[in-house]
Every structure is written in C-alpha cells, then in structure tokens.
Design an enzyme around this catalytic site. Structure first.
Site, PDB file in Angstrom:
ATOM      1  N   HIS A   1       0.819  -1.201   0.000  1.00  0.00           N
ATOM      2  CA  HIS A   1       0.000   0.000   0.000  1.00  0.00           C
ATOM      3  C   HIS A   1       0.860   1.261   0.000  1.00  0.00           C
ATOM      4  O   HIS A   1       2.015   1.248   0.440  1.00  0.00           O
ATOM      5  CB  HIS A   1      -0.948  -0.001   1.198  1.00  0.00           C
ATOM      6  CG  HIS A   1      -2.059  -0.998   1.059  1.00  0.00           C
ATOM      7  ND1 HIS A   1      -3.135  -1.055   1.916  1.00  0.00           N
ATOM      8  CD2 HIS A   1      -2.271  -1.988   0.136  1.00  0.00           C
ATOM      9  CE1 HIS A   1      -3.952  -2.021   1.545  1.00  0.00           C
ATOM     10  NE2 HIS A   1      -3.447  -2.606   0.474  1.00  0.00           N
TER      11      HIS A   1
ATOM     12  N   CYS B   1      -6.079   1.519   5.442  1.00  0.00           N
ATOM     13  CA  CYS B   1      -6.626   0.274   5.960  1.00  0.00           C
ATOM     14  C   CYS B   1      -6.055   0.064   7.363  1.00  0.00           C
ATOM     15  O   CYS B   1      -5.165   0.793   7.801  1.00  0.00           O
ATOM     16  CB  CYS B   1      -6.257  -0.899   5.048  1.00  0.00           C
ATOM     17  SG  CYS B   1      -4.494  -1.348   5.114  1.00  0.00           S
TER      18      CYS B   1
ATOM     19  N   CYS C   1      -2.173  -0.490   7.434  1.00  0.00           N
ATOM     20  CA  CYS C   1      -1.416   0.748   7.238  1.00  0.00           C
ATOM     21  C   CYS C   1      -1.515   1.648   8.465  1.00  0.00           C
ATOM     22  O   CYS C   1      -0.546   2.302   8.852  1.00  0.00           O
ATOM     23  CB  CYS C   1      -1.922   1.492   6.016  1.00  0.00           C
ATOM     24  SG  CYS C   1      -1.513   0.691   4.455  1.00  0.00           S
TER      25      CYS C   1
ATOM     26  N   GLU D   1       0.684   3.957   1.831  1.00  0.00           N
ATOM     27  CA  GLU D   1       1.103   4.385   3.172  1.00  0.00           C
ATOM     28  C   GLU D   1       2.264   3.528   3.686  1.00  0.00           C
ATOM     29  O   GLU D   1       3.160   4.030   4.385  1.00  0.00           O
ATOM     30  CB  GLU D   1      -0.081   4.295   4.150  1.00  0.00           C
ATOM     31  CG  GLU D   1      -1.305   5.089   3.712  1.00  0.00           C
ATOM     32  CD  GLU D   1      -2.315   4.248   2.955  1.00  0.00           C
ATOM     33  OE1 GLU D   1      -3.517   4.356   3.268  1.00  0.00           O
ATOM     34  OE2 GLU D   1      -1.921   3.475   2.062  1.00  0.00           O
TER      35      GLU D   1
END
Length: 353
Positions: A274, A302, A305, A276
């Site tokens: 991801h 999410c 993260c 992040e």
C-alpha cells in the site's frame, strides 16, 4: 459579457470574506444591498444595527417590490459597465430572481451557528455586540419571512453553489476558486482574465502532489498516492504497487477481482504494497525520520497501514478520499493521530506560461 456573483447566506457565514477574496484575486467590484440600507439610515438619522437594517429593508421591499434593492444595484452596475461585479446581502427571493434574471450566479454561505456567532463578536461591526439569544432571534426573523420580507432559507435554496464555511480561510478560498475557475470557461470564455491567480494553500499543495504520485500506481482497483511531510518539506513519497523487482497487477491481473473480494477486507489477498506502507518503507530505506510528520494520502488507510503509521509516530493523516475500513480510523483516534478529511483539490496544474 458581464459576470455577476450574488451572495446570500446566514449571518456571519463569510459573505464579506468571500467578497474580499473575489475582489483581491479576480478584480470584482463590490456592491451590497446592506450598504444601500446603511446610506438610507444615515439620511434618516437612525441608528444602524441588524434590527434597523432588517426593518428598513422589509419596508422598502413592501413599498417598491421584493426585488427593489437588487434592481438599484444592478442599474448602477449596468451604468458603470463593470465586467465583474458582486451583489452582496441578498435576502429576499425577489432579489435572488432579479440577479439571476441579469445572468448572475448565486453563492450561498453557511456555517454552524455557534461558529458564526463567535465570528460576529470578533469582527465588531455596528450592532454585532448582542447576546447569543438575541443573535438567534435576529436570524430567525431573516430565515423565514413571508411575502416580500427577508427569507434567507428560500434564498439559499435557490443558490447555484452552496459553500459551507466551517474550516480555515484557505479551505473557503479553494472552494471559491474551483467555482470561479469553471465559470471562466462556461460563462466568460477567453474574455475573463483573473487579476492574480489565487495561490493554493499548503494542504492542497501536498495533496495535489499525492495525487500525482498516485499516477505511478499499478493497482487495477485504486490508484493511491502518499506523501510524508514535516515543516512544509517533503520527506518521502509512496504509491500502491507490487514489491520491487516482481510482476505487478497490470501484468498479472487482480487476484481480488478474480475472487470477488470486497474492498477493505482480506488484505492478505493482495499483491500490492500500500501507498502508506511504501511511504514509511522509503523513509526506513533512506534513513529519514518521519516521527512527527504529516502524511497526505489520496485515500484513508486500511487497518494494516494505520498500525504502521501509528508505530512510525506520525502526528497527522490528511486525505481527500475514503477506504471502507472504519477500524483504521478508530485506531488512529485511539493512538492520538489527528485525522482530517478534505475536499479533493482541483485536478489541474494551474501555471502562467
């Protein structure tokens, strides 16, 4: 072809701030129905406050028509041959209709009443020094008048654009600029030239960079970009995509789509790292300290993260998009990480060439 912007809205919502921004940055000329009333009160030797202004306005509307104040100002605008005009303090349906009949665009401004009351106490205009109860009473009279009287609620319902002004000045300025920049194309064509293009605020600056970073994404579902910032300096960037030196989802296809897995669930069934996560990984890889940083990201995080961001000790997370994982937001709140959801900035690079 002249461009007229009419302003209506609740007391202390920011009509004057909006008008000043349009004058300073776009070269508009200011006119106000309230100024017409102030001049008349001065001639009559009467005290100026919300009650006397309201009473005189309703008197003129009852005697000459609900559109009278707007008619006077529009006549003045036509005679002066202005190209860009503001008509402020529209408080009756007749005034709104008169401005629209002249081709005007209506902006309505609003904000929570407690915030608006605190604003009028700070601006210290004549008649503003009233109790909160009196402020509520004054507004009630303006919100739902009948016949030619003031009816702000009906006026705001007729607006072309409604602006909620409950944040920073730069948030309001950004909203205004987006609308006026579109008006340039739709209404004025090449004839509408801004005096000075408004400078974007820092939040929109970094969010636009995050949107650009997202263009590197190899995900087939969401393009996500993130930027870690401290003291207005970019530390690292990241986007969602396959691990380094491996095949990505553009080439292989999306396993989550094949298995019909909804967004926000079963994060392990995803090839991508991801955005992040990558913004923190890049910091570790290059020895950059992100403690106390703000992360600007195109989507909310999410839960996986969020855990990483919390342990990286970021202080704030700013986003203009959503991701269906409420547990992540609860974790950020519990850990004391500030979360801010903003409007998406205009996806256009505005430069003078």
């Amino acid at each position: 072809m002249a461009l007229i912007i009419g302003l209506t809205g609740t007391l202390g919502a920011g009509k004057g701030t909006t008008a000043q921004f349009l004058m300073d940055n776009y070269g508009f000329v200011y006119h106000s129905c309230s100024d017409v009333l102030r001049e008349e009160l001065a001639k009559q030797g009467k005290q100026e406050n919300v009650d006397t202004l309201s009473a005189l306005g309703n008197e003129i509307r009852a005697k000459y028509g609900a559109n009278e104040l707007a008619k006077r100002l529009l006549k003045k605008i036509k005679e002066s041959k202005e190209k860009f005009s503001i008509v402020d303090s529209l408080r009756s349906v007749g005034e709104i209709e008169e401005v629209k009949k002249a081709g005007g665009i209506i902006f309505a401004l609003d904000a929570p009443i407690e915030l608006r009351y605190s604003r009028i106490q700070k601006r210290k205009r004549k008649g503003d020094d009233v109790s909160f109860e009196k402020f509520q009473e004054q507004e009630a009279k303006q919100l739902a008048g009948t016949g030619p009287k003031m009816n702000l609620r009906a006026c705001m319902a007729l607006a072309d654009h409604t602006l909620t002004n409950e944040g920073k000045f730069e948030d309001l300025y950004s909203k205004i600029s987006k609308i006026v920049n579109r008006l340039e194309v739709k209404k004025m064509g090449d004839t509408f030239k801004r005096k000075i293009r408004p400078r974007i605020g820092w939040d929109d600056y970094f969010m636009k960079i995050a949107l650009l970073v997202a263009e590197r994404s190899t995900c087939r579902r969401h393009h996500v970009g993130a930027v870690a910032v401290k003291e207005k300096r970019i530390l690292t960037t990241g986007y969602n995509g396959a691990p380094a030196n491996t095949k990505d989802c553009i080439e292989l296809g999306c396993l989550r789509d094949e298995l019909n897995i909804p967004s926000g669930t079963r994060h392990e069934a995803c090839r991508a790292v991801h955005a992040e996560q990558n913004v923190i990984i890049q910091a570790g890889l290059h020895g950059v300290n992100v403690e106390g940083a703000t992360v600007y990201c195109t989507h909310s995080p999410c839960i996986l993260c969020a855990k990483i961001l919390v342990n990286a000790r970021i202080k704030k997370f700013v986003t203009c998009g959503s991701y269906p994982d409420t547990a992540a937001l609860e974790l950020l709140k519990e850990a004391g990480v500030e979360f801010e959801k903003r409007d998406k900035p205009e996806a256009v690079i505005n430069v003078l060439e």
